[in-house]
Design an enzyme around this catalytic site. Structure first.
Site, PDB file in Angstrom:
ATOM      1  N   CYS A  31       0.829  -1.214   0.000  1.00 11.84           N
ATOM      2  CA  CYS A  31       0.000   0.000   0.000  1.00 11.84           C
ATOM      3  C   CYS A  31       0.863   1.263   0.000  1.00 11.84           C
ATOM      4  O   CYS A  31       1.550   1.555   0.977  1.00 11.84           O
ATOM      5  CB  CYS A  31      -0.909  -0.058   1.234  1.00 11.84           C
ATOM      6  SG  CYS A  31      -1.708   1.486   1.662  1.00 11.84           S
ATOM      7  N   CYS A  34       0.108   3.798   2.723  1.00  7.90           N
ATOM      8  CA  CYS A  34       0.547   3.262   4.024  1.00  7.90           C
ATOM      9  C   CYS A  34       2.023   3.578   4.251  1.00  7.90           C
ATOM     10  O   CYS A  34       2.444   3.890   5.367  1.00  7.90           O
ATOM     11  CB  CYS A  34       0.342   1.748   4.089  1.00  7.90           C
ATOM     12  SG  CYS A  34      -1.381   1.235   3.940  1.00  7.90           S
TER      13      CYS A  34
END
Length: 110
Positions: A31, A34
């Site tokens: 991600c 993230c």
């Protein structure tokens, strides 16, 4: 300097029962956003050591807790207090946003 705790499905319930606010970053290795917020979470772990519990849960390695909270987008950051969900942020936000939310929970405890 503090480091964000690695939280798993098996350690989650006990951890959120803390008398301090608990920030959980739900993330995954693949991600991109993230990876943007990850260093911020690590910084907070150091700055809030002794005042709050800061941890990260890899949603690819742990599926039952993210499913329980209906997490569909990551990063999702949740703040728990006394075992209860008290605040939530989805997506990348400025560090000050997370600080404000943590400080509000810390001050509420006083």
């Amino acid at each position: 300097m503090g480091k964000a705790l690695e939280i798993t499905d098996s350690t989650f319930e006990e951890l959120i029962q803390s008398d301090k606010p608990v920030l959980v970053d739900f993330w995954a290795e693949w991600c991109g956003p993230c990876k943007m917020i990850g260093p911020v979470v690590e910084q907070l772990a150091g700055e809030y050591e002794g005042k709050a519990v800061i941890g990260k849960m890899d949603v690819d390695m742990n599926s039952s807790v993210p499913a329980k909270f209906g997490i569909r987008s990551i990063p999702t950051l949740m703040i728990f207090k006394g075992g209860q969900l008290v605040d939530k942020v989805v997506g990348v936000v400025p560090k000050t946003t997370l600080e404000d939310k943590l400080n509000a929970q810390i001050e509420a405890a006083v």
